[in-house]
Design an enzyme around this catalytic site. Structure first.
Site, PDB file in Angstrom:
ATOM      1  N   ARG A   1       0.823  -1.213   0.000  1.00 29.07           N
ATOM      2  CA  ARG A   1       0.000   0.000   0.000  1.00 29.07           C
ATOM      3  C   ARG A   1       0.860   1.267   0.000  1.00 29.07           C
ATOM      4  O   ARG A   1       0.448   2.295  -0.534  1.00 29.07           O
ATOM      5  CB  ARG A   1      -0.936   0.016   1.212  1.00 29.07           C
ATOM      6  CG  ARG A   1      -2.081  -0.947   1.010  1.00 29.07           C
ATOM      7  CD  ARG A   1      -3.093  -0.852   2.106  1.00 29.07           C
ATOM      8  NE  ARG A   1      -4.300  -1.543   1.700  1.00 29.07           N
ATOM      9  CZ  ARG A   1      -5.176  -2.063   2.548  1.00 29.07           C
ATOM     10  NH1 ARG A   1      -5.003  -1.948   3.840  1.00 29.07           N
ATOM     11  NH2 ARG A   1      -6.242  -2.677   2.095  1.00 29.07           N
TER      12      ARG A   1
ATOM     13  N   LYS B   1     -20.625 -13.868   3.764  1.00 25.96           N
ATOM     14  CA  LYS B   1     -21.936 -13.248   3.965  1.00 25.96           C
ATOM     15  C   LYS B   1     -22.579 -12.741   2.687  1.00 25.96           C
ATOM     16  O   LYS B   1     -21.950 -12.022   1.917  1.00 25.96           O
ATOM     17  CB  LYS B   1     -21.778 -12.053   4.915  1.00 25.96           C
ATOM     18  CG  LYS B   1     -21.465 -12.456   6.324  1.00 25.96           C
ATOM     19  CD  LYS B   1     -21.643 -11.248   7.184  1.00 25.96           C
ATOM     20  CE  LYS B   1     -21.309 -11.496   8.628  1.00 25.96           C
ATOM     21  NZ  LYS B   1     -21.032 -10.207   9.279  1.00 25.96           N
TER      22      LYS B   1
ATOM     23  N   GLY C   1      -9.287  -8.967   0.056  1.00 29.83           N
ATOM     24  CA  GLY C   1      -8.053  -9.546   0.597  1.00 29.83           C
ATOM     25  C   GLY C   1      -7.911 -11.034   0.326  1.00 29.83           C
ATOM     26  O   GLY C   1      -6.825 -11.512  -0.026  1.00 29.83           O
TER      27      GLY C   1
ATOM     28  N   GLY D   1     -13.304  -3.533  -0.174  1.00 23.81           N
ATOM     29  CA  GLY D   1     -14.605  -2.938   0.141  1.00 23.81           C
ATOM     30  C   GLY D   1     -14.955  -1.829  -0.838  1.00 23.81           C
ATOM     31  O   GLY D   1     -16.088  -1.724  -1.314  1.00 23.81           O
TER      32      GLY D   1
HETATM   33  P1  AMP Z   1     -16.036 -12.357   3.417  1.00 21.57           P
HETATM   34  O1  AMP Z   1     -15.354 -11.529   4.454  1.00 21.57           O
HETATM   35  O2  AMP Z   1     -17.529 -12.282   3.469  1.00 21.57           O
HETATM   36  O3  AMP Z   1     -15.490 -12.154   2.025  1.00 21.57           O
HETATM   37  O4  AMP Z   1     -15.718 -13.866   3.814  1.00 21.57           O
HETATM   38  C1  AMP Z   1     -14.423 -14.416   3.789  1.00 21.57           C
HETATM   39  C2  AMP Z   1     -14.402 -15.620   4.704  1.00 21.57           C
HETATM   40  O5  AMP Z   1     -15.442 -16.510   4.327  1.00 21.57           O
HETATM   41  C3  AMP Z   1     -13.125 -16.411   4.638  1.00 21.57           C
HETATM   42  O6  AMP Z   1     -12.465 -16.293   5.861  1.00 21.57           O
HETATM   43  C4  AMP Z   1     -13.599 -17.846   4.396  1.00 21.57           C
HETATM   44  O7  AMP Z   1     -12.948 -18.781   5.226  1.00 21.57           O
HETATM   45  C5  AMP Z   1     -15.059 -17.788   4.739  1.00 21.57           C
HETATM   46  N1  AMP Z   1     -15.832 -18.801   4.023  1.00 21.57           N
HETATM   47  C6  AMP Z   1     -15.882 -18.995   2.708  1.00 21.57           C
HETATM   48  N2  AMP Z   1     -16.653 -20.037   2.394  1.00 21.57           N
HETATM   49  C7  AMP Z   1     -17.127 -20.541   3.561  1.00 21.57           C
HETATM   50  C8  AMP Z   1     -18.002 -21.623   3.903  1.00 21.57           C
HETATM   51  N3  AMP Z   1     -18.525 -22.400   2.950  1.00 21.57           N
HETATM   52  N4  AMP Z   1     -18.283 -21.826   5.210  1.00 21.57           N
HETATM   53  C9  AMP Z   1     -17.751 -21.013   6.160  1.00 21.57           C
HETATM   54  N5  AMP Z   1     -16.931 -19.970   5.897  1.00 21.57           N
HETATM   55  C10 AMP Z   1     -16.631 -19.730   4.613  1.00 21.57           C
END
Ligand code: AMP
Length: 394
Positions: A35, A197, A349, A372
């Site tokens: 960065r 999410k 990330g 983001g």
């Molecule tokens: P986000 O911050 O919403 O982009 O989510 C990233 C996180 O989602 C990572 O740390 C992944 O380990 C987690 N993740 C991805 N797929 C799954 C899944 N099927 N079950 C639980 N966690 C997940």
């Protein structure tokens, strides 16, 4: 918006907002200085033209408190190793002492200011605080793409208190690439979204339904869509309160004629810590098991869609990629995107980490420095920081 190249910089004082929010280890060593390096083209340009530059950034979340572990001093030290000019450091970002240092700064030199978020007024977008930041500056330049989705004082309010406000090279480059995704993308356009999410990604999915030909969903968020269809997802991560919205997005995608892909097979295990996993290709997900990655048949389908695309936007992992048994889906998507000759833009990330892990980061058209911010740009086609620069021109 104005570009830094539109400013007459000789002898002028410039307040340069950058995103120096670098990862630090426990001993405050910088783990990755990407960065800092990303801001060097703009900083070098300003210095070459004789500007006096006040560099400001946030680091971490000190929440309005002056916490030494969030000091930008290690960043200033690192910057001084990267550029030939001496780099000064001010113990605050506003106040009389800082202003004295700013006034005394010789042309073509840099003063790094202490963490903006040591003041709660920064995140509150406080106008008086913004005014104090630039009291000794002629111009404002925003090169903090990773912070442009935040309407904070040094990003938004500040533009009202300078003669001119412009985008730096990094912000210009990010916006140029993202515009190629949201404005008339070359078709077919495939968007790949993953992560934990759905809630974070609802606005972006909604806008992509109007633009993309193919939307490929992976990660835990897929299971909120399955739950919305009444399927039994076992112990998979599901946002129950978002199933109605997920159902609505599925309907919208169908009406728009977008191919909305959900995993057709699943790598399941008892938990993300398990070292044994199995692949299943139909519902229900067995009781006590959770889906933690996309399966091989899904990888094949997604790979074909990616190979066929002329524009690709990817944000979010396909599974719990941090754990080897659940990394294959994300690794395969990283390789497929890297192998494509399409315009490819990757943000977030986790997706960026997967590219580096596979050693294919150089094969991507553009890796965004703001996960983001890039998501929000694709959702809203502007950002508070970009809007503020555009408003200044009116
Ligand atoms: P986000 O911050 O919403 O982009 O989510 C990233 C996180 O989602 C990572 O740390 C992944 O380990 C987690 N993740 C991805 N797929 C799954 C899944 N099927 N079950 C639980 N966690 C997940």
């Amino acid at each position: 918006m104005l570009s830094v190249q539109d400013l007459d910089l000789a002898d002028k004082a410039v307040f340069l907002r950058v995103d120096f929010n670098v990862p630090l280890d426990e001993r405050r060593n910088i783990r990755n200085d990407a960065r800092i390096r990303a801001a060097l083209p703009t900083l070098g340009y300003l210095l070459d033209r004789g500007a006096r530059v006040f560099v400001a950034s946030h680091l971490g979340r000190p929440k309005g408190r002056r916490l030494p572990e969030f000091s930008l001093k290690p960043v200033a030290d690192r910057l001084s190793e990267l550029i030939p000019q001496p780099v000064g450091f001010a113990l605050d970002c506003i106040g009389e002492d800082v202003e004295r240092m700013e006034v005394a700064l010789p042309p073509a030199q840099v003063l790094v200011l202490e963490n903006l978020r040591f003041h709660a007024q920064e995140e509150a977008n406080d106008a008086e605080f913004a005014r104090s930041l630039v009291r000794r500056a002629d111009f404002y330049v925003n090169d903090a793409f990773g912070a442009c989705h935040r309407a904070h004082a040094s990003v938004e309010a500040v533009t009202r208190f300078v003669k001119a406000a412009a985008a730096g090279f990094l912000v210009e480059k990010e916006v140029d690439y993202l515009n190629r995704v949201v404005r008339d993308p070359e078709k077919p356009f495939a968007a790949i979204l993953g992560g934990a999410k759905v809630s974070d990604k609802i606005p972006v999915i909604r806008n992509l339904i109007r633009k993309a030909d193919d939307i490929l969903i992976g990660g835990a968020m897929a299971y909120t869509f399955f739950a919305a269809q009444g399927l039994d997802t076992g112990r998979s991560l599901v946002e129950r309160e978002k199933t109605d919205l997920a159902a609505e997005l599925l309907r919208q995608a169908e009406t728009a004629g977008v191919n909305f892909y959900l995993p057709q097979d699943h790598v399941v295990a008892e938990s993300a810590e398990a070292d044994a996993a199995e692949v299943i290709s139909s519902f229900p997900i067995p009781a006590g098991r959770m889906a933690l990655d996309i399966g091989p048949a899904t990888v094949d389908t997604y790979r074909k869609v990616i190979q066929h695309a002329r524009t690709i936007f990817w944000n979010g992992p396909m599974g719990v990629f941090e754990a080897d048994p659940f990394a294959s889906g994300t690794d395969a998507v990283a390789l497929a995107v890297a192998g494509s000759t399409a315009l490819s833009i990757v943000g977030g990330g986790d997706s960026v980490a997967a590219l580096y892990k596979a050693g294919v980061q150089d094969k991507i058209s553009h890796i965004s420095t703001g996960g983001g911010a890039s998501l929000e740009y694709v959702a809203n086609e502007t950002l508070p920081g970009i809007q503020a620069l555009a408003e200044k021109l009116k």
